[in-house]
Design a protein around this motif. Structure first.
Motif, PDB file in Angstrom:
ATOM      1  N   LEU A 148      -9.253 -20.900  -8.323  1.00  0.00           N
ATOM      2  CA  LEU A 148     -10.452 -20.207  -7.946  1.00  0.00           C
ATOM      3  C   LEU A 148     -10.753 -18.819  -8.115  1.00  0.00           C
ATOM      4  CD1 LEU A 148     -13.197 -21.187  -6.579  1.00  0.00           C
ATOM      5  CD2 LEU A 148     -12.177 -20.977  -4.371  1.00  0.00           C
ATOM      6  N   PHE A 149      -9.815 -18.124  -7.477  1.00  0.00           N
ATOM      7  CA  PHE A 149      -9.834 -16.581  -7.384  1.00  0.00           C
ATOM      8  C   PHE A 149      -9.474 -15.622  -8.640  1.00  0.00           C
ATOM      9  CE2 PHE A 149      -9.657 -18.271  -2.849  1.00  0.00           C
ATOM     10  CZ  PHE A 149     -10.835 -17.991  -2.663  1.00  0.00           C
ATOM     11  N   SER A 150      -8.335 -16.184  -9.208  1.00  0.00           N
ATOM     12  CA  SER A 150      -7.760 -15.561 -10.020  1.00  0.00           C
ATOM     13  C   SER A 150      -8.551 -15.858 -11.571  1.00  0.00           C
ATOM     14  CB  SER A 150      -6.258 -15.483 -10.297  1.00  0.00           C
ATOM     15  OG  SER A 150      -5.668 -14.657  -9.352  1.00  0.00           O
ATOM     16  N   LEU A 153     -13.168 -16.223 -10.190  1.00  0.00           N
ATOM     17  CA  LEU A 153     -13.644 -14.894  -9.513  1.00  0.00           C
ATOM     18  C   LEU A 153     -12.992 -13.739 -10.058  1.00  0.00           C
ATOM     19  CD1 LEU A 153     -14.333 -16.153  -6.143  1.00  0.00           C
ATOM     20  CD2 LEU A 153     -16.020 -15.875  -7.552  1.00  0.00           C
ATOM     21  N   VAL A 155     -10.123 -12.094  -9.116  1.00  0.00           N
ATOM     22  CA  VAL A 155      -9.957 -11.023  -8.262  1.00  0.00           C
ATOM     23  C   VAL A 155      -8.501 -10.763  -8.066  1.00  0.00           C
ATOM     24  CG1 VAL A 155      -9.743 -10.732  -5.636  1.00  0.00           C
ATOM     25  CG2 VAL A 155     -11.638 -12.514  -6.617  1.00  0.00           C
ATOM     26  N   GLN A 156      -8.406  -9.351  -8.047  1.00  0.00           N
ATOM     27  CA  GLN A 156      -6.900  -8.915  -8.115  1.00  0.00           C
ATOM     28  C   GLN A 156      -5.956  -9.463  -7.150  1.00  0.00           C
ATOM     29  OE1 GLN A 156      -6.826  -4.837  -9.500  1.00  0.00           O
ATOM     30  NE2 GLN A 156      -4.654  -4.895  -8.856  1.00  0.00           N
ATOM     31  N   THR A 157      -4.928  -9.591  -7.330  1.00  0.00           N
ATOM     32  CA  THR A 157      -3.907 -10.132  -5.993  1.00  0.00           C
ATOM     33  C   THR A 157      -2.533  -9.124  -6.132  1.00  0.00           C
ATOM     34  OG1 THR A 157      -2.950 -11.638  -7.655  1.00  0.00           O
ATOM     35  CG2 THR A 157      -4.607 -12.582  -6.167  1.00  0.00           C
TER      36      THR A 157
ATOM     37  N   PHE B  48     -14.602 -12.224   0.074  1.00  0.00           N
ATOM     38  CA  PHE B  48     -14.739 -13.274  -1.436  1.00  0.00           C
ATOM     39  C   PHE B  48     -15.919 -12.903  -1.704  1.00  0.00           C
ATOM     40  CE2 PHE B  48     -11.417 -15.616   0.908  1.00  0.00           C
ATOM     41  CZ  PHE B  48     -10.346 -15.386   0.019  1.00  0.00           C
ATOM     42  N   HIS B  51     -16.834  -9.369  -3.963  1.00  0.00           N
ATOM     43  CA  HIS B  51     -16.593  -9.643  -5.546  1.00  0.00           C
ATOM     44  C   HIS B  51     -18.122 -10.272  -6.062  1.00  0.00           C
ATOM     45  CE1 HIS B  51     -12.626  -8.411  -5.139  1.00  0.00           C
ATOM     46  NE2 HIS B  51     -12.493  -9.186  -4.152  1.00  0.00           N
ATOM     47  N   TYR B 400      -4.967 -13.137   1.652  1.00  0.00           N
ATOM     48  CA  TYR B 400      -5.654 -12.928   0.291  1.00  0.00           C
ATOM     49  C   TYR B 400      -7.014 -12.218   0.349  1.00  0.00           C
ATOM     50  CZ  TYR B 400      -7.207 -14.174  -4.425  1.00  0.00           C
ATOM     51  OH  TYR B 400      -7.686 -14.196  -5.585  1.00  0.00           O
ATOM     52  N   TYR B 403      -6.451  -8.661   1.591  1.00  0.00           N
ATOM     53  CA  TYR B 403      -6.003  -7.569   0.296  1.00  0.00           C
ATOM     54  C   TYR B 403      -6.957  -7.344  -0.601  1.00  0.00           C
ATOM     55  CZ  TYR B 403      -2.919  -5.990  -3.547  1.00  0.00           C
ATOM     56  OH  TYR B 403      -2.606  -5.154  -4.743  1.00  0.00           O
ATOM     57  N   SER B 404      -7.749  -8.541  -1.163  1.00  0.00           N
ATOM     58  CA  SER B 404      -8.723  -8.376  -2.312  1.00  0.00           C
ATOM     59  C   SER B 404      -9.796  -7.375  -2.044  1.00  0.00           C
ATOM     60  CB  SER B 404      -9.203  -9.866  -2.530  1.00  0.00           C
ATOM     61  OG  SER B 404     -10.229  -9.948  -1.457  1.00  0.00           O
ATOM     62  N   ASN B 407      -7.659  -3.836  -2.513  1.00  0.00           N
ATOM     63  CA  ASN B 407      -6.443  -4.242  -3.371  1.00  0.00           C
ATOM     64  C   ASN B 407      -5.325  -3.428  -2.450  1.00  0.00           C
ATOM     65  OD1 ASN B 407      -7.490  -5.593  -5.221  1.00  0.00           O
ATOM     66  ND2 ASN B 407      -7.932  -3.961  -6.694  1.00  0.00           N
TER      67      ASN B 407
END
Lengths: 163, 504
Positions: A148-150, A153, A155-157, B48, B51, B400, B403-404, B407
């Motif tokens: 879902l996120f990487s 979307l 999104v950086q982790t 979330f 983004h 998560y 952080y997102s 970053n």
């Protein structure tokens, strides 16, 4: 023995005095608003102190979700109790998770944290079948988060040596 | 109304509709999950949306907010545990209906009534929000300073049993917001470690204060198991229930009107709306003794009331920047991370975002009813999710999400530290909502205080600038009234407890 609210108000009052004294370390113009807030907190601590002495009954939350006690008895098979052990275990596991996250990367550490927590918190009566199921759930959850996120979307982790 | 209709088609765009459906289904599931509060669910989602496009992000948050309120009724009806405080009144008749084998009917009534109440509340919101925003646009620095304080006093009274503790928590939140560089002089304050150089951002504070204490408290309750709910699906009862439900005009009317009025009062809260509406309907009913024994009208009035308050509860947030509930405070965080400052400017500078958001809330009410009915037969599955998995999953999502946004691992540390402090504070009777509001409203209060002080020093003096003028006096009286009302409630409760003790 002193009332719990009395102790809380005294701690807040002591903290307020200490904070007020600390403010002299900063530029006066930069902390004028903070000074006002600290004084207000001090006055509120005095109000709490007065309340705790005058109103001896503990006042429970009136505006929060108050589920009638009889409600829980019907559907909850075991009464909730205050348990420090699992809380400390979770606290420790989160600290290890943070440490490992920078080394191994977000997804690997999230998977390890998930597995670690579900095993640490409930290991009694564990069978191989139950164990594999828990690992499977942790894997599926981490994979879904990754997808879902990487992937979707983008999104950086936190990146480590691994994913 | 004209602007609303003009921007409404934007709410129907593909991206917004996907966000809306995703939000509604997710909200229903999160609302139905015992142990997960709607506020925490929305707080976890805020990062979330960072983004996403601002409008789509807000559509998602609005949909989750709407659906969690209705979703909380599922666990109230099936296992007698309200998913949200707003659903307390629902279980009074909803659970007896489930015991009588009518769980499906109760759930259908719940979603249909939620839709009726929700649409009524939205209509009131659409009609009253723009005129109020036009009044609020006249406000200057002193009024905005008092409004920020008013927001904190409201939440202090709402979320804590003790107003003193609530206000201390709120002011602690304001202190947290002052960490970092001073807004006017640029001097660092309380930067005792490099992690704090950038101050405390809204997202780490929101997530830390709402999610981490809940993780620990779920850990405390690992031994709890919920009884298996009674649910026997029947074919062809939807139409029958729909017709019967729409005939409950009195219950739906009382619920919608009471919910709307209470929702518009900042801080009154959804549980009050449901309980007052329930009580009024029982009083006006020919057979008041039948309430509490599985009367469908009891479910209809409670659910129409608590969903009717969704729209009006956002009126103070959108017009003044004062959230009327903890979840609205989280939505405020969602607006701020997109650079949108609630208040009159929102309608002037970003009408496309604001009106699309309002339009999407109307659509979310409809989607909530449709998906609620479709998914109700699977809802018992949610009840069987163990706290064990929730502890792990919520922590991972909290880390998560934090952080997102920037970053930054420093934000994760701040989030966890604040959450741990809040958990300890909760053991001494302090709650998260006033602290969050202090963090969110603190910069608004400080900026306007400093601006106002500079103008006052150069003109009429602090006393006249901050304490005179119709708007200032009204808001100050509201602050005093809000605190006085809470103190009155505490004294009344004390007398009641004393009387009970003497009677023993």
């Amino acid at each position: 023995m002193i009332n719990r609210d009395t102790a809380v108000s005294l701690v807040v009052l002591a903290g307020t005095v200490a904070l007020y004294l600390t403010l002299s370390m900063f530029h006066p113009g930069a902390v004028i608003f903070i000074r006002v807030i600290v004084i207000i907190i001090g006055l509120l601590a005095l109000l709490l102190l007065a309340q705790s002495i005058l109103l001896k009954h503990g006042i429970k939350g009136s505006g929060t979700a108050q589920v009638p006690a009889e409600t829980e008895k019907v559907s909850v098979s075991k009464k909730p109790h205050f348990a420090w052990k699992p809380v400390l275990l979770i606290f420790g596991a989160i600290l290890v998770y943070f440490f490992v996250m920078e080394q191994l990367g977000f997804y690997v550490s999230a998977f390890l944290y998930f597995v670690g927590v579900v095993f640490l918190l409930d290991w009694r009566g564990l069978t191989p079948k139950k164990g594999f199921m828990r690992i499977g759930i942790a894997f599926v959850f981490t994979a879904l988060v990754y997808l879902l996120f990487s992937v979707i979307l983008l999104v950086q982790t936190p990146r480590g040596l691994l994913l | 109304m004209g602007e609303f209709l003009h921007y409404f088609p934007q709410a129907l765009s593909f991206a917004n509709m996907v966000a809306l459906i995703f939000g509604v289904i997710g909200g229903l599931i999160l609302g139905a999950t015992p142990g997960l509060s709607p506020t925490m669910a929305v707080a976890l989602l805020v990062p979330f949306t960072f983004h996403m496009d601002a409008t789509t992000g807000l559509v998602l948050l609005g949909a989750v907010y709407t659906a969690t309120v209705a979703g909380g009724a599922i666990s109230a009806i099936l296992i007698k545990i309200p998913g949200a405080p707003a659903n307390i009144a629902t279980l009074l008749d909803g659970y007896p209906m489930a015991e009588q084998g009518k769980a499906q009917t109760a759930l259908y009534i719940c979603f249909i009534s939620s839709l009726v109440g929700g649409l009524f509340g939205m209509l009131v919101m659409i009609l009253f929000t723009p005129p109020l925003a036009r009044v609020a646009i006249q406000f200057g620095a002193p009024e905005m300073f008092w409004i920020a304080l008013f927001g904190i006093t409201i939440m202090a009274g709402l979320s804590s049993g003790s107003i003193a503790k609530g206000l201390i928590a709120g002011m602690f939140g304001v202190l947290i917001s002052t960490i970092g560089y001073s807004p006017i002089l640029g001097v660092p304050r309380f930067v005792f470690h490099d992690t704090l150089i950038g101050g405390v951002a809204i997202v780490p504070a929101l997530i830390g204060l709402f999610a981490i204490p809940q993780v620990f408290s779920m850990g405390e309750k690992l031994g709890i198991t919920y009884s298996r709910p009674e649910y026997k699906p029947e074919r062809g009862i939807l139409l029958k229930t729909l017709v019967a439900n729409l005939k409950m005009v009195k219950a739906l009317g009382i619920g919608s009107v009471v919910g709307t009025i209470i929702g518009a009062i900042p801080g009154a809260g959804g549980q009050v709306a449901g309980l007052i509406a329930y009580d009024q309907t029982r009083k006006f009913d020919k057979a008041p003794e039948s309430f509490g024994k599985g009367k469908p009208e009891g479910v209809a009035v409670s659910e129409s009331a608590n969903n009717a308050m969704v729209g009006p509860s956002l009126i103070p947030l959108l017009t003044l920047g004062v959230p009327g509930s903890p979840t609205a405070a989280v939505l405020l965080g969602g607006l701020l991370i997109h650079g949108l400052f609630p208040g009159p400017d929102l309608f002037l500078k970003h009408p496309e975002v604001t009106y699309t958001f309002i339009g999407s809330l109307v659509l979310a009410q409809i989607a909530m009813c449709v998906f609620g009915i479709l998914l109700s037969r699977y809802s018992y599955m949610v009840m069987s999710v163990s706290n064990l998995y929730m502890v792990a999953a919520v922590t991972v999502l909290a880390v998560y999400g934090t952080y997102s946004v920037q970053n930054s691992f420093d934000d994760v540390i701040i989030m966890f530290s604040l959450g741990t402090i809040m958990y300890i504070g909760s053991k001494f009777g302090f709650s998260s909502a006033p602290v969050v509001l202090g963090v969110v409203l603190g910069p608004i209060a400080e900026d306007n205080f400093l601006k106002g002080k500079m103008i006052a020093d150069a003109t009429v003096g602090i006393w006249r600038y901050f304490f005179t003028g119709t708007a200032n006096v009204i808001i100050i009286l509201l602050c005093i009234g809000s605190v006085a009302y809470s103190i009155y409630g505490e004294v009344k409760l004390h007398k009641k407890l004393k009387k009970r003790e003497e009677g023993l």
